[in-house]
Enzyme design. Structure first.
Site, short mmCIF file in Angstrom:
data_model
loop_
_atom_site.label_atom_id
_atom_site.label_comp_id
_atom_site.label_asym_id
_atom_site.label_seq_id
_atom_site.Cartn_x
_atom_site.Cartn_y
_atom_site.Cartn_z
N ARG A 1 -18.13 76.15 -47.39
CA ARG A 1 -18.22 77.56 -47.79
C ARG A 1 -19.30 78.29 -47.00
NH1 ARG A 1 -16.04 79.62 -52.72
NH2 ARG A 1 -13.87 79.27 -52.22
N GLY B 1 -24.45 77.75 -55.63
CA GLY B 1 -24.64 76.30 -55.45
C GLY B 1 -25.87 75.94 -54.65
N ARG C 1 -15.46 75.95 -59.60
CA ARG C 1 -14.23 75.13 -59.51
C ARG C 1 -13.33 75.28 -60.74
NH1 ARG C 1 -17.68 69.90 -57.52
NH2 ARG C 1 -18.91 71.12 -56.05
N LYS D 1 -36.70 71.53 -59.56
CA LYS D 1 -37.83 71.84 -58.67
C LYS D 1 -38.23 73.31 -58.82
CE LYS D 1 -37.23 68.27 -55.22
NZ LYS D 1 -37.16 67.93 -53.80
N GLU D 2 -37.22 74.17 -58.94
CA GLU D 2 -37.51 75.61 -59.03
C GLU D 2 -38.26 75.92 -60.33
OE1 GLU D 2 -33.45 76.73 -56.53
OE2 GLU D 2 -33.56 77.24 -58.65
N ASP E 1 -17.19 34.44 -17.48
CA ASP E 1 -17.28 33.94 -18.86
C ASP E 1 -15.87 34.05 -19.46
OD1 ASP E 1 -18.32 33.36 -21.48
OD2 ASP E 1 -18.21 35.51 -21.90
N TYR E 2 -15.63 33.38 -20.57
CA TYR E 2 -14.25 33.41 -21.10
C TYR E 2 -14.12 34.32 -22.34
CZ TYR E 2 -9.70 32.01 -22.73
OH TYR E 2 -8.41 32.05 -23.16
N ASP F 1 -20.02 38.76 -21.34
CA ASP F 1 -20.32 39.71 -22.42
C ASP F 1 -21.43 39.22 -23.34
OD1 ASP F 1 -18.62 37.60 -23.55
OD2 ASP F 1 -18.82 38.79 -25.37
C1 GDG Z 1 -25.66 70.39 -54.59
C2 GDG Z 1 -25.87 68.98 -55.18
C3 GDG Z 1 -28.29 69.18 -54.59
C4 GDG Z 1 -27.69 78.23 -60.08
N1 GDG Z 1 -27.33 79.12 -60.95
C5 GDG Z 1 -27.78 80.31 -60.52
C6 GDG Z 1 -28.43 80.11 -59.32
N2 GDG Z 1 -28.37 78.81 -59.07
C7 GDG Z 1 -28.95 78.17 -57.90
C8 GDG Z 1 -30.21 77.45 -58.30
C9 GDG Z 1 -30.26 76.32 -57.32
C10 GDG Z 1 -28.79 76.08 -57.01
O1 GDG Z 1 -28.07 77.20 -57.40
C11 GDG Z 1 -28.23 74.88 -57.75
O2 GDG Z 1 -28.60 73.76 -57.10
P1 GDG Z 1 -28.51 72.29 -57.68
O3 GDG Z 1 -29.26 71.42 -56.79
O4 GDG Z 1 -29.06 72.32 -59.04
O5 GDG Z 1 -26.96 71.91 -57.81
P2 GDG Z 1 -25.57 71.90 -56.96
O6 GDG Z 1 -24.99 73.25 -56.86
O7 GDG Z 1 -24.72 70.90 -57.61
O8 GDG Z 1 -25.97 71.46 -55.48
C12 GDG Z 1 -27.28 68.88 -55.69
C13 GDG Z 1 -27.95 70.48 -53.90
O9 GDG Z 1 -26.60 70.53 -53.49
C14 GDG Z 1 -28.86 70.72 -52.68
O10 GDG Z 1 -28.75 69.70 -51.77
O11 GDG Z 1 -29.57 69.29 -55.16
O12 GDG Z 1 -27.51 67.57 -56.18
O13 GDG Z 1 -24.94 68.74 -56.21
O14 GDG Z 1 -30.93 76.71 -56.17
O15 GDG Z 1 -31.28 78.33 -58.21
N3 GDG Z 1 -29.03 81.10 -58.64
C15 GDG Z 1 -28.93 82.35 -59.14
N4 GDG Z 1 -28.29 82.60 -60.29
C16 GDG Z 1 -27.70 81.63 -61.01
O16 GDG Z 1 -27.09 81.89 -62.05
N5 GDG Z 1 -29.54 83.35 -58.47
#
Ligand code: GDG
Length: 735
Positions: free
Chosen positions: A9, A28, A319, A387-388, A506-507, A688
């Site tokens: 995407r 995502g 999805r 983390k966020e 060699d063989y 070889d």
């Molecule tokens: C895949 C892997 C891996 C979510 N809802 C809203 C919103 N978000 C943002 C979050 C965060 C991101 O989307 C979600 O990231 P995750 O890591 O939690 O999950 P996946 O989408 O499954 O991501 C995962 C990731 O890739 C990175 O490699 O960590 O394991 O599955 O950043 O902030 N942002 C906003 N509104 C929302 O409603 N603005």
């Protein structure tokens, strides 16, 4: 240098709303992570680079607006759309990617559905992406391919652009080999080979990396050393590169008066409650149902918290076209209804439920007002929300309850880590979190914040790119010297001019391919005819120089009058003579001591077998389990080396064979003996094996030495395989 990001995407999705096209941010973790990285590199010292993002735009463009859309994407978003029809997307994205790969990689094997058509479409789409990348790629570009949708793409690009710089990063876990085995054999190896087309392969965690390396060993037979894999002389480095976040963006969010205002307002509204927060994309892997059951149990077991807590639950649609996702959504809706129905009263609703995407300001507002964040996926590559949340807690308060199954748990070790399947653990962790003293909260969060600040998303991306550049540098060592057409011409012309020629061949692996059973590759008519052709030219002394025992060579080559060296240089037989000679008196009484040792190791290693020769013993393990072999073989070698310390024998390891043989005689000593017999003006040696290196090293500078296989060697030239050797010998005969 330009960065080409390639993902399924694009970061911007187009939707048609009331006949008009609307551009929206895609949802995502992948998009969040890369967008943040791209923003950071604008001010980076390491990589100030242009970028182009290649991916699908989320719309099945009609041909009339494809061009217009492409222009908007290119000019306004640095994006190059790959247009796929809705039908293809259905089978590719909703089909193979999300009905087969996603549940498999996230450990839900019972949800896996696939068929041949899905797989074919997956290949076609990867191919379509390859065509698009090839259209735009420039020589200095770095191609960074993301995620499970495009696992065949690295190798497809490598086939067309052998020198391309490619990184592949997997955002989801890589499954254990037993799960990966659910895929048909052919697909497994195509997927692994596809990924290995990249120079750098990145995963979030060490566990995912180990799973991948284990699959590569089991299904492709490639070993690794500290994550480095050598494939046809191309170096690939696999490693763990946990994705970070843009720490400052969250840590400093409250500096924005608008966000601060929202936080104050919402805090006031929820003043009397402790706030729990749960935010996820809609996905069964996120474990929302268990989380709700845990919350329900917590309320039941802790009536003192009734009317004192609220759970803000945000589910962002994703999805929704897939049945399993609709089921998950129904299940969540029902649970929310049940819990609210069971505990709510006119003054209080225990779950505030929202199912829309939040603007960034609202997202950080929620992070800031939540006393506790419940991030409890059943399986997750990393999980950025965890983390966020920690990064947003500027004052250091707040408690994160985090699933052990999220990649983030490897870094956020000060969170309350729980098993997401254990409902009573979820319930009790909520109580613990609510009752954690503030100074304890601050102590834990500060530690986690330090880590998140240090290993931020910029570092993640830079590390992957630095790794790529260092692999490219290291790769130079492995450059081989393929027998070019000019070198071949020179060889043929010198051959023609020569009056007396010596040819060592060699063989196994040189004239015939390797076989599982050493008894199988006896020379066929083609080989015997080739050798005879060489011998019949009266100027040639042709010597088969092999590790085989003398009886086998004798049996196989008795129909042609050829010279032979057996057991890697221990025994020689000149053409026309009846007897074999030993170039140096050697003993073989040691065999009675070594044989039982070999027997013990062979018994422990199913699929292996022993080959006993006159002056050496070999343990072949080509058919054994690769992982078991590597443990047992290392053990055997260590033991043998200590055992033979006072004996005049040596241990040798070559391709899937350990061999113990008399010391002091090798293919090199045999070759010198042969060479000293006559004044040859043309010498050719082809082999070889590791044991052929002894041969290549002792021959004079002007000799033509050729290694079979794309591997570093003391030989002057390389050819790819035994077929190329046969081709060359045919050319000699017809000269
Ligand atoms: C895949 C892997 C891996 C979510 N809802 C809203 C919103 N978000 C943002 C979050 C965060 C991101 O989307 C979600 O990231 P995750 O890591 O939690 O999950 P996946 O989408 O499954 O991501 C995962 C990731 O890739 C990175 O490699 O960590 O394991 O599955 O950043 O902030 N942002 C906003 N509104 C929302 O409603 N603005």
């Amino acid at each position: 240098m330009r960065l080409l990001i390639v993902s399924n995407r694009l970061p911007i999705t187009v939707e048609k709303q009331n006949g008009k096209l609307e551009f929206k941010q895609s949802v995502g973790g992948l998009v969040s992570g890369i967008n943040d990285y791209l923003n950071m590199i604008k001010s980076s010292d390491f990589l100030k680079s242009e970028h182009l993002w290649i991916g699908t735009p989320g719309i099945d463009a009609e041909s009339k607006n494809k061009e217009e859309l492409t222009k908007i994407f290119l000019n306004e978003y640095h994006c190059q759309p790959v247009f796929l029809t809705e039908k293809v997307m259905e089978k590719f994205y909703y089909g193979f990617c999300n009905k087969a790969l996603w549940p498999l990689f996230l450990s839900f094997p019972s949800y896996v559905e696939y068929d041949d058509e899905y797989w074919q479409i997956y290949k076609d789409v990867n191919f379509a992406f390859a065509q698009q990348v090839l259209k735009v790629i420039e020589p200095e570009d770095i191609i960074w391919i993301h995620d499970y949708h495009l696992m065949l793409l690295p190798q497809m690009l490598r086939n067309e652009k052998p020198e391309a710089k490619i990184i592949f990063f997997l955002h989801i876990p890589f499954p254990h080999f037993e799960l990966f085995s659910i895929l048909p054999k052919k697909w497994r190896s195509e997927i692994l080979k596809g990924i290995l087309g990249a120079e750098v392969v990145g995963f979030h965690t060490y566990e995912h990396l180990q799973n991948f390396l284990q699959c590569v060993l089991r299904f492709l037979g490639y070993k690794h050393e500290m994550g480095k894999i050598l494939i046809d002389n191309r170096l690939v480095k696999a490693g763990a590169f946990p994705i970070g976040i843009n720490f400052q963006k969250f840590y400093e969010a409250l500096n924005n008066p608008k966000i601060l205002g929202k936080v104050k307002e919402l805090k006031q509204k929820l003043d009397i409650y402790k706030v729990l927060l749960s935010i996820d994309r809609l996905d069964y892997s996120k474990g929302v149902a268990n989380r709700l059951k845990g919350y329900e149990l917590f309320l039941k077991e802790n009536p003192q918290y009734l009317e004192k807590v609220v759970l803000i639950m945000v589910i962002v649609p994703s999805r929704v076209g897939i049945e399993q996702y609709q089921k998950t959504k129904r299940q969540i809706d029902e649970l929310v209804g049940r819990i609210n129905g069971r505990f709510a009263n006119v003054n209080w609703t225990p779950i505030l439920y929202q199912t829309t995407f939040l603007p960034f300001d609202d997202l950080v507002t929620f992070y800031n007002i939540a006393d506790v964040a419940l991030i409890i996926p059943l399986c997750d590559g990393m999980n950025l929300i965890a983390k966020e949340y920690i990064a947003s807690r500027t004052d250091g308060t707040g408690v994160l309850i985090l699933s052990e199954m999220a990649g983030a748990s490897k870094e956020l070790t000060e969170a309350i880590l729980i098993n997401p399947y254990d409902i009573s653990a979820i319930a009790s962790s909520i109580k613990d979190a609510l009752e954690m003293p503030v100074d304890e909260q601050i102590r834990c969060n500060k530690k986690m914040q330090e880590r998140l600040k240090r290993y931020h998303v910029g570092k993640w991306g830079d590390d992957l790119i630095k790794e790529l550049l260092s692999v490219k540098e290291e790769q130079k060592k492995f450059k081989v010297k393929l027998l070019s057409s000019s070198a071949r011409e020179r060889l043929l012309s010198e051959y023609q001019k020569a009056k007396k020629r010596l040819i060592f061949l060699d063989y196994d692996g040189t004239l015939v391919p390797f076989a599982y059973d050493p008894k199988i590759p006896k020379p066929g008519r083609e080989i015997l005819k080739l050798l005879k052709g060489l011998i019949d030219d009266g100027k040639n002394e042709v010597v088969i120089i092999s590790g085989r025992d003398k009886d086998t060579l004798q049996r196989w080559f008795s129909s042609i009058n050829i010279s032979m060296v057996a057991e890697h240089g221990i025994l020689v037989k000149e053409k026309g003579k009846v007897d074999w000679e030993m170039l140096r008196p050697l003993k073989n009484d040691w065999k009675t001591h070594i044989l039982p040792i070999f027997q013990t190791y062979s018994d422990r290693l199913p699929g292996s077998f022993i080959e006993e020769k006159d002056y050496s013993i070999a343990l072949h393990y080509r058919q054994s389990d690769p992982e078991q072999s590597s443990i047992i073989v290392n053990d055997a070698i260590e033991y043998l080396i200590s055992f033979i310390a006072n004996l005049d024998i040596q241990v040798l390891q070559s391709d899937k064979v350990i061999e113990v043989r008399c010391a002091g005689a090798n293919k090199g000593t045999a070759a010198l003996w042969w060479q000293s017999k006559f004044n040859y003006d043309f010498i050719l040696a082809i082999g070889d094996d590791l044991t052929d290196e002894d041969l290549f090293m002792v021959l004079p500078q002007e000799a033509f030495t050729i290694k079979v296989g794309i591997i570093q060697s003391n030989a002057k030239f390389n050819v790819r395989n035994f077929m190329e050797v046969r081709e060359l010998l045919k050319q000699l005969i017809t000269k």
